[in-house]
Enzyme design. Structure first.
Site, short mmCIF file in Angstrom:
data_model
loop_
_atom_site.label_atom_id
_atom_site.label_comp_id
_atom_site.label_asym_id
_atom_site.label_seq_id
_atom_site.Cartn_x
_atom_site.Cartn_y
_atom_site.Cartn_z
N GLU A 167 0.85 -1.20 0.00
CA GLU A 167 0.00 0.00 0.00
C GLU A 167 0.88 1.24 0.00
OE1 GLU A 167 -2.09 -0.32 3.71
OE2 GLU A 167 -2.79 -2.34 3.25
N LYS A 198 2.24 4.60 1.49
CA LYS A 198 2.28 5.08 2.87
C LYS A 198 1.95 6.56 2.86
CE LYS A 198 5.04 5.16 7.08
NZ LYS A 198 4.81 6.57 7.38
N ASP A 257 1.21 10.29 4.06
CA ASP A 257 1.81 11.12 5.08
C ASP A 257 0.73 12.02 5.66
OD1 ASP A 257 3.82 11.89 6.63
OD2 ASP A 257 4.88 13.06 5.13
N TYR A 266 -6.86 1.56 6.36
CA TYR A 266 -5.95 0.51 5.95
C TYR A 266 -5.78 -0.63 6.94
CZ TYR A 266 -3.11 3.95 8.47
OH TYR A 266 -2.65 4.86 9.38
N LYS A 271 10.62 3.60 2.95
CA LYS A 271 10.54 5.03 2.64
C LYS A 271 11.24 5.36 1.32
CE LYS A 271 9.08 6.60 6.86
NZ LYS A 271 9.72 7.49 7.80
N CYS A 319 10.30 49.04 -7.88
CA CYS A 319 10.28 47.82 -8.67
C CYS A 319 11.68 47.56 -9.24
CB CYS A 319 9.28 47.98 -9.82
SG CYS A 319 9.39 46.65 -11.02
N CYS A 349 11.48 48.25 -13.27
CA CYS A 349 11.23 49.55 -13.91
C CYS A 349 11.46 50.71 -12.96
CB CYS A 349 9.81 49.60 -14.46
SG CYS A 349 8.56 49.62 -13.17
N CYS A 360 3.93 46.26 -8.35
CA CYS A 360 4.35 47.34 -9.22
C CYS A 360 3.14 47.60 -10.11
CB CYS A 360 5.54 46.87 -10.07
SG CYS A 360 5.83 47.95 -11.48
N CYS A 405 5.67 48.25 -17.16
CA CYS A 405 6.84 47.63 -16.54
C CYS A 405 7.30 46.45 -17.40
CB CYS A 405 6.47 47.15 -15.13
SG CYS A 405 7.71 46.08 -14.40
S1 IVH Z 1 -0.43 0.22 8.91
C1 IVH Z 1 0.59 -2.01 12.60
N1 IVH Z 1 -0.71 1.23 6.53
O1 IVH Z 1 2.40 5.09 9.06
C2 IVH Z 1 0.51 -1.23 11.38
N2 IVH Z 1 0.15 2.62 8.25
O2 IVH Z 1 4.86 4.66 10.65
C3 IVH Z 1 -0.24 0.02 11.53
N3 IVH Z 1 0.59 4.91 7.57
O3 IVH Z 1 0.98 5.00 12.25
C4 IVH Z 1 -0.08 0.95 10.44
N4 IVH Z 1 -0.07 4.69 5.49
O4 IVH Z 1 0.08 6.66 10.49
C5 IVH Z 1 -0.32 1.45 7.80
N5 IVH Z 1 -1.07 2.03 4.39
C6 IVH Z 1 -0.69 2.24 5.64
C7 IVH Z 1 -0.21 3.49 6.09
C8 IVH Z 1 0.20 3.64 7.41
C9 IVH Z 1 0.41 5.51 6.39
C10 IVH Z 1 1.13 5.57 8.76
C11 IVH Z 1 0.31 5.37 10.01
C12 IVH Z 1 1.21 4.65 10.94
C13 IVH Z 1 2.55 5.09 10.44
C14 IVH Z 1 3.61 4.13 10.85
#
Ligand code: IVH
Length: 674
Positions: free
Chosen positions: A116, A118, A120, A231, A319, A413, A416, A431, A436
C-alpha cells in the site's frame, strides 16, 4: 566507540528524539526533516541493541509511538494499541525483511504480501458500535490518544454508518484504522487562501491535516479539506478474517475509502517492483506519500510473527528519498510577476530533494519572511511537494552565526524602478506600472506558453530580448514580426526564425478556452477559462456579458466576474484584442474546436465493473466517450483504467494482476471533472 561514549550518546539521542517527538506530534511544528529524525532513531535503535545489557530501554523513545496526547482534548484509550512501523529505505531492506520473516516463521515457500502507499497524514482510530460511528481518536502515544470525534465527523468520505446487506457482516464493535490527510491540490488552495487572508501558511499537507484535525472548534475543521484512507482494523468483536486483503475488501464494502493503489503482492519481487513503480508515480499522486507499506497477507502468519517494541514484525514501511533537505540561502531576489506582484525568491546552495537538484525556493511575500524570520545566509529546511517550486519550511536558528542579513522588499520595482504599493487587504506588494517590462515579459511568456497559445520556439530569453529591444510591447505584436526582424536577433539562426514564424502561424486558431486563459486576466486560470468557454461558446458573447451574467454561472464568483468585465472594458486591452483579430488570430468556438485538450480521455480504454452509485453503465459510458475515451467489456493488456463500483467482479482481480490503474467511483468522478 567505547562503552562510555556510547551510553552518553544513547542519552543524548533519547532526549533529542523526545524533544522532536513533542515538536512533531504535539505542536505540529517539526524542527528537523523527517529523514533526519529517522536517522536519529536508527542510530538509537542500533546502539540500544549493541548495549542492551547495560541499559533500561523501557522508557526509551524507541519503545514508544509518538507523544502523549495534548491536554486540551479528552483522552481516548484504544481497545487495541496503535502501533508504528519499522522502517526500510531500499530494495535491500525489503529483501532482508523477507529473509528475516522466512527465517523466523520457518517458511520454506514464499510469503504473500499486501502493498500500500504510505500516506503522510495523521493516524486515527475510528470506533464503530453496531454499525454506527461512536468515537474517533488520534494515535497519541499508541495507547491513549486525543478524542477528536466531532472533528472526524466533518470528513465527508468517512462513513457515519457501515453499509449493511447480504453477506456484509456488521460487528458489535470494531476499531478501524486509517490516515487522515489533505490532498496536494486542496492543500495548495487552502494555502493560497491563507496567503490572501494574511494567515501563516501551513508548511506541508501533513501539518495542515494535523492542525486541522486538532482544532478545538470543529466548525474550523469543517472548512478544511480533510480526507481519509483506511488501511487496518484494531480490536473487533465476533468477526474473523483470514487475510489482510480480506480486511481491505470488507472495509470497502462497509463504505470506507481504501486506497485504490493497494494491491496483493504474491512474492517479495512484486513488493520491490511496486516500491519502484510507486516511487516513480509519486509526483503524479494527488496526495503526499513518503513510502510504501508492506504487510504479510496471512493473519495467522502475522500473529505467529508477533510484535516487538513499537512495531509489528510482519510489516515494513519502506521510505523514499526525502522531499525535505537542509541548505543555505545565499541571496534573496525579487521577481516581478505578470500582474505586477513582487515575489521574494531564495537563491540557495543546490541540494538534492526527492530526486531532483534544487537551488531556488519561493518565499511568497514579506509577511511570510517575517513570520518565519528568514534572513540571507540562514540555514533552512526546504521542501518540495509534487512538482511545484520548493518552499522554505523553517530556519534552523541554531545555525546562525550573526552574519545573516535581514531582508525587506524594495520600495521600487527592480525592473522599472517605479514605486511599489501594497493594496489594502493584500499581503503582496505590487508594481502598478502597466509598462513595466518585467510584467510585459511575464505576460507574453504566459500568452505563448504550452497550455495557452502554445507558441513553440518562443523561450523566455527570446521574449526578454524582443522587449528590451522594443520590438514588441504586447502579445499581439508577435504576429506582426517579420522574418528579417526575428533573424536579426542575437543567437537566432535563420532556420529557427522560420520555425518561430511557422509556430506563430499555427497558433492562430486556438480553442476558445485556451485563448481566454492566454489573455492572463486576473483570477482566470485554466479551469475558469474552460467554464467560460463552455458557457459562452464565442468570444463575442463573453465580451458582451455583464457582471451579473457572469456571476450567475456555476463556478464563477463575483470577483472573477468583476475582473473579467474590468479587463474587457479597458481600452488598452480592447486595442490588443483588435490587433490580434486583425492579424488573423481567431479563437474557435467551444463546440467547434474538438481539439485534443477538449478530449482529455482520447485514446484511453476503460472497463467498468460492479455497480456505480451515481451513474448507470450507459451513462458512465456516454461520459467517457464524450471525453474521447472508449469502453470495452473485458480487461486486456490495452486497458488503461478499470472503474470499480461496489461488488466488482473478476475483472477487478484481473486488472490487479495486470497492474492496471483502478479507480473507485469518487476517483472516476474526479477524473471526469478534471
Ligand atoms: S499500517 C501495525 N498502513 O504510518 C501497522 N500505516 O509509521 C499500523 N501509515 O501509524 C499501520 N499509510 O500513520 C499502515 N497504508 C498504511 C499506512 C500507514 C500511512 C502511517 C500510520 C502509521 C505510520 C507508521
Amino acid at each position: 566507540m567505547d562503552k562510555k561514549t556510547a551510553l552518553q550518546r544513547i542519552q543524548e539521542l533519547r532526549s533529542k528524539i523526545a524533544y522532536h517527538n513533542r515538536r512533531y506530534y504535539q505542536l505540529d511544528d517539526p524542527e528537523i526533516a523527517d529523514a533526519e529524525y529517522d536517522e536519529l532513531m536508527q542510530e538509537l535503535v542500533e546502539l540500544e541493541r549493541q548495549y542492551a545489557e547495560d541499559i533500561d530501554i523501557s522508557q526509551s523513545p524507541s519503545q514508544r509511538v509518538g507523544a502523549p496526547p495534548l491536554e486540551k482534548f479528552e483522552a481516548a484509550t484504544h481497545f487495541a494499541p496503535m502501533l508504528s512501523l519499522a522502517n526500510g529505505f531500499s530494495r535491500e531492506d525489503i529483501i532482508e525483511f523477507d529473509d528475516r520473516l522466512k527465517r523466523m516463521s520457518g517458511s520454506v515457500v514464499h510469503i504473500s504480501y499486501v502493498v500500500e502507499p504510505k500516506l503522510d497524514g495523521v493516524a486515527v482510530n475510528l470506533l464503530y458500535e453496531n454499525g454506527h460511528f461512536k468515537t474517533g481518536a488520534t494515535r497519541g502515544d499508541g495507547t491513549v490518544g486525543e478524542n477528536v470525534t466531532e472533528n472526524l465527523k466533518t470528513i465527508n468520505s468517512m462513513p457515519m454508518k457501515l453499509n449493511q446487506g447480504p453477506g456484509i457482516p456488521v460487528p458489535a464493535r470494531i476499531e478501524v484504522r486509517g490516515e487522515v490527510y489533505i490532498g496536494i491540490e486542496p492543500f495548495r488552495k487552502l494555502n493560497r487562501k491563507r496567503l490572501q487572508e494574511g494567515f501563516a501558511l501551513f508548511a506541508n499537507p501533513r501539518n495542515a491535516a494535523a492542525g486541522s484535525l486538532r482544532q478545538l472548534d470543529s466548525k474550523i475543521t469543517a472548512r478544511r479539506p480533510l480526507d481519509i484512507y483506511c488501511y487496518a482494523i484494531g480490536a473487533v468483536e465476533a468477526l474473523t478474517f483470514e487475510t489482510h486483503w480480506e480486511i481491505l475488501e470488507t472495509l470497502k464494502r462497509w463504505g470506507f475509502p481504501v486506497n485504490p493503489r493497494a494491491q496483493c503482492a504474491p512474492a517479495i519481487e512484486d513488493c520491490i517492483e511496486y516500491y519502484l513503480m510507486i516511487e516513480k508515480d509519486r509526483n503524479t499522486l494527488p496526495y503526499e506519500i513518503d513510502g510504501i507499506v508492506i504487510k504479510v497477507d496471512s493473519l495467522a502468519l502475522q500473529s505467529q510473527l508477533g510484535t516487538i517494541a513499537r512495531s509489528p514484525r510482519w510489516a515494513l514501511a519502506c521510505k523514499f528519498s526525502a522531499t525535505q533537505a537542509t541548505t543555505v540561502i545565499r541571496k534573496i531576489e525579487v521577481q516581478v510577476g505578470r500582474t505586477g506582484i513582487l515575489t521574494p525568491v531564495a537563491r540557495m546552495d543546490p541540494v538534492q530533494v526527492g530526486g531532483v537538484t534544487v537551488s531556488r525556493a519561493t518565499l511568497h511575500n514579506q509577511d511570510e519572511i517575517d513570520r518565519k524570520n528568514i534572513r540571507e545566509g540562514d540555514t533552512v529546511i526546504i521542501q518540495r511537494a509534487g512538482d511545484v517550486i520548493p518552499e522554505v519550511v523553517k530556519v534552523i536558528e541554531a545555525c546562525r552565526t550573526g552574519n545573516e542579513r535581514r531582508f525587506a522588499i524594495p520600495a521600487n520595482c527592480p525592473a522599472c524602478n517605479s514605486h511599489v504599493i501594497r493594496l489594502t487587504g493584500e499581503a503582496a506588494y505590487r508594481c502598478v506600472n502597466l509598462e513595466c517590462p518585467a510584467q510585459i515579459k511575464e505576460n507574453i511568456a504566459h500568452f505563448s506558453s504550452r497550455d495557452a497559445m502554445d507558441i513553440d520556439g518562443l523561450g523566455e530569453k527570446l521574449v526578454a530580448q524582443m522587449i528590451d529591444k522594443k520590438i514588441i510591447k504586447d502579445p499581439a505584436d508577435l504576429y506582426y514580426l517579420s522574418l528579417k526582424t526575428i533573424a536579426g536577433l542575437e543567437r537566432m539562426a535563420r532556420k529557427s526564425a522560420e520555425n518561430l514564424l511557422e509556430s506563430l502561424e499555427h497558433s492562430k486558431k486556438p480553442g476558445l478556452e485556451r485563448f481566454i486563459y492566454a489573455l492572463g486576466i486576473k483570477r482566470v486560470g485554466e479551469q475558469t477559462a474552460k467554464i467560460l468557454a463552455g458557457h459562452f461558446k464565442t468570444l463575442d458573447a463573453l465580451m458582451n456579458a455583464d457582471e451579473e451574467d457572469l456571476a450567475d454561472i456555476k463556478g464563477i464568483g463575483p470577483r472573477i466576474a468583476h475582473s473579467m468585465v474590468g479587463f474587457f472594458s479597458q481600452p488598452s486591452n480592447r486595442h490588443i484584442l483588435q490587433k490580434l483579430f486583425d492579424a488573423g488570430v481567431v479563437p474557435l468556438s467551444a463546440s467547434a474546436g474538438r481539439e485534443s485538450h477538449l478530449m482529455p480521455l482520447r485514446g484511453k480504454t476503460f472497463v467498468l465493473t460492479g455497480t456505480l452509485k451515481n451513474f448507470t453503465r450507459d451513462a458512465a459510458t456516454e461520459i467517457i466517450e464524450s471525453l474521447g475515451g472508449h469502453v470495452t467489456p473485458s480487461v486486456t493488456g490495452n486497458t488503461d483504467y478499470i472503474v470499480a463500483g461496489t461488488s466488482p467482479g473478476s475483472k477487478l482481480s484481473k486488472a490487479r494482476t495486470l497492474n492496471i490503474a483502478i479507480l473507485d467511483e469518487d476517483e472516476f468522478i474526479r477524473l471526469i471533472k478534471h
